[in-house]
Design a protein around this motif. Structure first.
Motif, PDB file in Angstrom:
ATOM      1  N   TRP A 120       0.730   4.210  -2.875  1.00 37.69           N
ATOM      2  CA  TRP A 120       0.255   5.586  -2.646  1.00 37.69           C
ATOM      3  C   TRP A 120       1.386   6.602  -2.746  1.00 37.69           C
ATOM      4  N   ASP A 177      -2.069   8.869   7.458  1.00 35.98           N
ATOM      5  CA  ASP A 177      -2.048   8.383   6.069  1.00 35.98           C
ATOM      6  C   ASP A 177      -0.891   7.412   5.905  1.00 35.98           C
ATOM      7  N   VAL A 178      -1.070   6.472   4.991  1.00 37.08           N
ATOM      8  CA  VAL A 178      -0.022   5.487   4.720  1.00 37.08           C
ATOM      9  C   VAL A 178       1.101   6.122   3.884  1.00 37.08           C
ATOM     10  N   TRP A 184      -9.781  12.660  -6.574  1.00 38.30           N
ATOM     11  CA  TRP A 184     -10.582  12.934  -5.379  1.00 38.30           C
ATOM     12  C   TRP A 184     -10.380  14.355  -4.847  1.00 38.30           C
ATOM     13  N   ALA A 239       0.778   5.708   8.913  1.00 35.98           N
ATOM     14  CA  ALA A 239       0.374   4.352   9.287  1.00 35.98           C
ATOM     15  C   ALA A 239      -0.673   3.824   8.322  1.00 35.98           C
ATOM     16  N   ASP A 240      -0.785   2.512   8.323  1.00 32.03           N
ATOM     17  CA  ASP A 240      -1.864   1.832   7.612  1.00 32.03           C
ATOM     18  C   ASP A 240      -3.032   1.746   8.600  1.00 32.03           C
ATOM     19  N   VAL A 241      -4.165   2.261   8.215  1.00 36.27           N
ATOM     20  CA  VAL A 241      -5.304   2.309   9.149  1.00 36.27           C
ATOM     21  C   VAL A 241      -5.747   0.909   9.586  1.00 36.27           C
ATOM     22  N   ARG A 248     -12.642   9.985   4.285  1.00 38.39           N
ATOM     23  CA  ARG A 248     -13.211  10.162   2.936  1.00 38.39           C
ATOM     24  C   ARG A 248     -12.341   9.368   1.965  1.00 38.39           C
ATOM     25  N   ALA A 249     -12.977   8.347   1.387  1.00 44.16           N
ATOM     26  CA  ALA A 249     -12.383   7.581   0.291  1.00 44.16           C
ATOM     27  C   ALA A 249     -11.195   6.714   0.699  1.00 44.16           C
ATOM     28  N   VAL A 250     -11.270   6.093   1.868  1.00 40.10           N
ATOM     29  CA  VAL A 250     -10.262   5.107   2.256  1.00 40.10           C
ATOM     30  C   VAL A 250     -10.933   3.738   2.470  1.00 40.10           C
ATOM     31  N   GLY A 271      -6.563   8.446   6.447  1.00 40.92           N
ATOM     32  CA  GLY A 271      -6.346   8.534   5.006  1.00 40.92           C
ATOM     33  C   GLY A 271      -6.587   9.954   4.536  1.00 40.92           C
ATOM     34  N   GLY A 272      -6.226  10.880   5.371  1.00 39.15           N
ATOM     35  CA  GLY A 272      -6.471  12.304   5.068  1.00 39.15           C
ATOM     36  C   GLY A 272      -5.642  12.781   3.889  1.00 39.15           C
ATOM     37  N   GLY A 273      -4.509  12.129   3.657  1.00 44.55           N
ATOM     38  CA  GLY A 273      -3.667  12.478   2.519  1.00 44.55           C
ATOM     39  C   GLY A 273      -3.335  13.959   2.505  1.00 44.55           C
ATOM     40  N   LYS A 307       0.825  -1.221   0.000  1.00 46.43           N
ATOM     41  CA  LYS A 307       0.000   0.000   0.000  1.00 46.43           C
ATOM     42  C   LYS A 307       0.853   1.263   0.000  1.00 46.43           C
ATOM     43  N   TYR A 332       1.300   9.934  -5.274  1.00 42.48           N
ATOM     44  CA  TYR A 332       1.601  11.319  -4.881  1.00 42.48           C
ATOM     45  C   TYR A 332       2.942  11.810  -5.458  1.00 42.48           C
ATOM     46  N   SER A 345      -5.480  16.265   1.767  1.00 48.80           N
ATOM     47  CA  SER A 345      -6.756  16.994   1.805  1.00 48.80           C
ATOM     48  C   SER A 345      -6.653  18.312   2.583  1.00 48.80           C
TER      49      SER A 345
HETATM   50  C1  LIG Z   1      -8.612   8.607  -2.443  1.00 46.04           C
HETATM   51  S1  LIG Z   1      -7.454   9.293  -1.336  1.00 46.04           S
HETATM   52  C2  LIG Z   1      -8.440  10.340  -0.309  1.00 46.04           C
HETATM   53  C3  LIG Z   1      -7.623  11.385   0.422  1.00 46.04           C
HETATM   54  C4  LIG Z   1      -8.429  12.310   1.328  1.00 46.04           C
HETATM   55  N1  LIG Z   1      -9.192  11.580   2.311  1.00 46.04           N
HETATM   56  C5  LIG Z   1      -9.325  13.209   0.534  1.00 46.04           C
HETATM   57  O1  LIG Z   1     -10.555  13.096   0.631  1.00 46.04           O
HETATM   58  O2  LIG Z   1      -8.787  14.051  -0.201  1.00 46.04           O
HETATM   59  C6  LIG Z   1      -7.092   7.928  -0.302  1.00 46.04           C
HETATM   60  C7  LIG Z   1      -6.028   8.245   0.731  1.00 46.04           C
HETATM   61  O3  LIG Z   1      -5.934   7.188   1.650  1.00 46.04           O
HETATM   62  C8  LIG Z   1      -4.596   6.805   1.842  1.00 46.04           C
HETATM   63  N2  LIG Z   1      -4.675   5.380   2.163  1.00 46.04           N
HETATM   64  C9  LIG Z   1      -5.037   4.366   1.360  1.00 46.04           C
HETATM   65  N3  LIG Z   1      -5.058   3.204   2.013  1.00 46.04           N
HETATM   66  C10 LIG Z   1      -4.705   3.497   3.291  1.00 46.04           C
HETATM   67  C11 LIG Z   1      -4.561   2.722   4.451  1.00 46.04           C
HETATM   68  N4  LIG Z   1      -4.763   1.412   4.450  1.00 46.04           N
HETATM   69  N5  LIG Z   1      -4.198   3.346   5.601  1.00 46.04           N
HETATM   70  C12 LIG Z   1      -3.976   4.691   5.625  1.00 46.04           C
HETATM   71  N6  LIG Z   1      -4.098   5.473   4.541  1.00 46.04           N
HETATM   72  C13 LIG Z   1      -4.469   4.889   3.391  1.00 46.04           C
HETATM   73  C14 LIG Z   1      -3.885   7.172   0.568  1.00 46.04           C
HETATM   74  O4  LIG Z   1      -2.529   7.397   0.742  1.00 46.04           O
HETATM   75  C15 LIG Z   1      -4.635   8.429   0.155  1.00 46.04           C
HETATM   76  O5  LIG Z   1      -4.050   9.579   0.694  1.00 46.04           O
END
Ligand SMILES: C[S@@+](CC[C@H](N)C(=O)[O-])C[C@H]1O[C@@H](n2cnc3c(N)ncnc32)[C@H](O)[C@@H]1O
Length: 206
Positions: free
Chosen positions: A9, A72-73, A23, A97-99, A114-116, A50-52, A5, A13, A54
């Motif tokens: 990711w 975020d990972v 997104w 971290a990985d959630v 949002r979107a994780v 997974g705020g990335g 993962k 980025y 954002s």
């Molecule tokens: C589609 S993006 C959404 C980012 C943000 N939430 C937004 O709405 O703009 C997914 C995000 O989740 C992170 N991500 C994906 N899998 C993850 C995991 N298992 N644990 C933590 N972060 C994760 C990615 O690195 C990425 O930043």
């Protein structure tokens, strides 16, 4: 071979700046509306998993929230957000971290995603996510999860399969002890003029 993962990711980025990813939102309006309607205090502990990169954290900082964590990972995604925030980044906790492996150091009043969650296509990963969420959330805490909508949302994102949801499937995933407060649908306009159907579900721990 096991899917890496972090590597995936970090690659995303590295190839694109935050405003170029599908997104990307200039204004996370529905997240902000649902967080406001949760009625939590400015001292409440909020985590954006997974705020990335954002801008939600910028907006919440701007509204006066004092205890914010972004997980975020991808360290590169977090770097984008930190750089953008400048001196304000020091007031935010950043967790790489990985959630699905996240042993939270504290308990939160509000968990935002949002979107994780929709990337968790294996039942085992969703169960791990929910287990850590249970441990990390305070009694009466709020959970806001936004995913692609079961009713017409995309089936893939960022080169990965996703799993679409609605309020019922998310309720089932979270298990007993969570009550749906509200769900809101959104048609998200990507930076390349396509549309994606999202659903945001707000639950409260009871
Ligand atoms: C589609 S993006 C959404 C980012 C943000 N939430 C937004 O709405 O703009 C997914 C995000 O989740 C992170 N991500 C994906 N899998 C993850 C995991 N298992 N644990 C933590 N972060 C994760 C990615 O690195 C990425 O930043």
């Amino acid at each position: 071979m096991r899917f890496d993962k972090k590597n995936h990711w970090e690659g995303v980025y590295t190839k694109k700046i935050p405003a170029e990813v599908s997104w990307y939102q200039l204004e996370p309006a529905i997240s902000l509306k649902l967080i406001t309607s949760a009625g939590i205090s400015l001292a409440a502990k909020i985590i954006d998993v997974g705020g990335g990169a954002s801008v939600l954290v910028d907006k919440l900082t701007g509204q006066g929230f004092q205890d914010l964590t972004v997980l975020d990972v991808s360290p590169k995604a977090l770097e984008y957000a930190k750089e953008r925030l400048g001196s304000r980044a020091g007031a935010v906790k950043w967790i790489e971290a990985d959630v699905t492996e996240f042993e939270s150091p504290e308990k939160y009043d509000l968990w935002h995603d949002r979107a994780v969650f929709h990337f968790l296509t294996k039942a085992e990963d969703r169960q791990k996510y929910v287990r850590f969420l249970h441990r990390a959330l305070k009694k009466n805490g709020h959970v806001i999860i936004a995913t692609f909508d079961l009713d017409g949302g995309s089936l893939r994102c960022s080169g990965l399969d996703i799993m679409r949801h609605n309020a019922e499937t998310l309720q089932t995933e979270l298990g007993e002890g969570f009550q749906l407060v509200e769900s809101v649908k959104e048609v998200h306009h990507t930076p390349f003029q396509t549309e994606q159907k999202f659903i945001y579900c707000h639950f409260q721990r009871v």
